[in-house]
Design a protein around this motif. Sequence first.
Motif, short mmCIF file in Angstrom:
data_model
loop_
_atom_site.label_atom_id
_atom_site.label_comp_id
_atom_site.label_asym_id
_atom_site.label_seq_id
_atom_site.Cartn_x
_atom_site.Cartn_y
_atom_site.Cartn_z
N MET A 1 -10.26 -7.30 38.66
CA MET A 1 -10.40 -6.97 40.09
C MET A 1 -9.34 -6.01 40.34
N ARG A 2 -9.81 -4.74 41.00
CA ARG A 2 -8.81 -3.72 41.10
C ARG A 2 -8.08 -3.58 42.42
N LEU A 3 -6.58 -3.98 42.51
CA LEU A 3 -5.94 -4.08 43.95
C LEU A 3 -4.98 -2.97 43.89
N GLY A 4 -4.82 -2.62 45.32
CA GLY A 4 -3.61 -1.90 45.61
C GLY A 4 -2.75 -2.03 46.47
N VAL A 5 -1.59 -1.55 46.33
CA VAL A 5 -0.67 -1.95 47.51
C VAL A 5 -0.05 -0.57 47.80
N LEU A 6 0.31 -0.28 49.11
CA LEU A 6 0.60 0.89 49.77
C LEU A 6 2.06 0.47 50.57
N ASP A 7 3.32 0.86 49.97
CA ASP A 7 4.45 0.47 50.27
C ASP A 7 4.99 1.77 51.31
N VAL A 8 5.36 1.18 52.38
CA VAL A 8 5.99 2.36 53.18
C VAL A 8 7.53 2.28 53.42
N GLY A 9 8.33 2.65 52.80
CA GLY A 9 9.72 2.38 52.48
C GLY A 9 10.61 3.61 53.36
N ALA A 67 -7.40 5.40 46.94
CA ALA A 67 -7.85 4.15 46.57
C ALA A 67 -9.39 3.98 46.70
N GLU A 68 -10.04 4.93 47.62
CA GLU A 68 -11.35 4.50 47.61
C GLU A 68 -12.06 5.36 46.25
N ARG A 69 -11.45 6.49 45.71
CA ARG A 69 -11.86 7.06 44.66
C ARG A 69 -11.52 6.23 43.59
N LEU A 70 -10.70 5.52 43.30
CA LEU A 70 -10.41 4.63 42.19
C LEU A 70 -11.17 3.25 42.50
N GLY A 71 -11.93 3.04 43.22
CA GLY A 71 -12.61 1.94 43.41
C GLY A 71 -11.57 0.61 43.80
N VAL A 72 -10.76 0.85 44.41
CA VAL A 72 -9.83 -0.31 44.89
C VAL A 72 -10.66 -1.16 45.72
N ALA A 73 -10.55 -2.64 45.43
CA ALA A 73 -11.32 -3.85 46.03
C ALA A 73 -10.63 -4.10 47.29
N GLU A 74 -9.41 -4.20 47.15
CA GLU A 74 -8.56 -4.62 48.14
C GLU A 74 -6.92 -3.69 48.17
N LEU A 75 -6.79 -3.31 49.40
CA LEU A 75 -5.58 -2.50 49.40
C LEU A 75 -4.80 -3.24 50.55
N LEU A 315 1.15 -9.69 43.16
CA LEU A 315 1.02 -10.84 42.96
C LEU A 315 0.71 -12.00 43.82
N ARG A 316 1.29 -11.70 45.05
CA ARG A 316 0.87 -12.50 46.21
C ARG A 316 -0.81 -12.75 46.55
N ALA A 317 -1.06 -11.19 46.57
CA ALA A 317 -2.37 -11.08 47.04
C ALA A 317 -3.65 -11.69 46.11
N SER A 328 -15.29 -5.38 42.46
CA SER A 328 -16.04 -5.04 43.72
C SER A 328 -15.94 -3.53 43.97
N GLY A 329 -16.95 -2.88 44.50
CA GLY A 329 -17.04 -1.49 44.79
C GLY A 329 -16.69 -1.28 46.10
N ASP A 330 -16.39 -2.58 46.92
CA ASP A 330 -16.08 -2.17 48.45
C ASP A 330 -14.79 -2.28 48.74
N ILE A 331 -14.17 -1.46 49.55
CA ILE A 331 -12.70 -1.49 50.23
C ILE A 331 -12.84 -2.75 51.32
N THR A 332 -12.08 -3.69 51.03
CA THR A 332 -12.09 -4.79 52.00
C THR A 332 -10.63 -5.06 52.44
N GLY A 333 -10.57 -6.27 53.04
CA GLY A 333 -9.19 -6.70 53.40
C GLY A 333 -8.44 -5.84 54.42
N HIS A 334 -7.34 -5.29 54.00
CA HIS A 334 -6.46 -4.77 55.14
C HIS A 334 -7.01 -3.21 55.31
N LEU A 335 -8.09 -2.79 54.64
CA LEU A 335 -8.38 -1.45 54.90
C LEU A 335 -9.64 -1.53 56.08
#
Length: 336
Positions: A1-9, A67-75, A315-317, A328-335
Amino acid sequence: MRLGVLDVGSNTVHLLVVDAYRDGYPWPVHSTKTRLRLAERVGPDGAIDAAGVDALVDTVAAARGAAERLGVAELRGVATSAVRDAANSREVVDRVRAATGVRLDILSGEEEARLTFLAARRWFGWSAGRLLALDIGGGSFELAVGLGEEPEVAVSLPLGAGRMAQRLRGDHARDGGDPTAEGVAESVPTEAAVARLRQQLVAAIAPVVPRLQEVGWHSVSASSRTFRTLARLAGAAPKRAGPWVRRTLTRAGLRQVISFIRHIPPARLARLDGVKRGQADQLLAGALVAEVAMSQLGVEVVEICPWALREGVLLRAASATRQLCHESGDITGHLG
């Protein structure tokens, strides 16, 4: 599964994408950073200014597109010190959600420490025993200790490298230095300014030391760019050697690094191997945070951990997702 995190620091907005599998190593497939320095876009009223919010919206929109272009399932989007401490924090995340569809969860300082600890624990494993995890960010400094994957004590202090660098710059101006960006880049803080910052750091760190020492530790990990850069300057392997090469930083080595960089203006410091251009003006301040913390804790050596907050979020996700073996080919979760 392809996961992504966007960290606003406080300094950057970082998109990290990994391929995660149950009981497997989360392989990174994409990483990109945008330097916004949101902490420096806070006005006298304590709010992030309009230009800063606009820049954040544009950056998050670009990250979602990637993220969408990379096929991320959950961001998963998270915001730390700069947004957390801003007077208009809720307005900022609401604006980002409305404009981009990305939800930013504002992490408390303690949650930031817990997630960073989780990443360090997974990286070093159970052989590390009771683990003390240290992480110097742009706006805050996290400390956590424990035996399991959840720390027994987790603390966040407003002592990030960027925040402390701003203090040094303020003292630089009060001591008669050129307060402009060009002046700061070409000068070094006075001995008095460095001494004052050390005193302030001791006063802030000393009160939390007994809580950590009561739990105790067998090993100490250190994550963040600040620690990695300091270790490199002290002789650790370069980044190109890969993440599995053991890297350490001793307190003696750190003191030698401080005595060296203490006399180098940021403009010249940025030319050294391992020092990023956007980091040079914060490195001395971050080094002082590291040195005072190690001294107060009685730590002689830290193990550099390549994983930190972003990996902890992933890791938590991954642990919360029960379909890690399915793509999954859909962006879900926090998007949404």
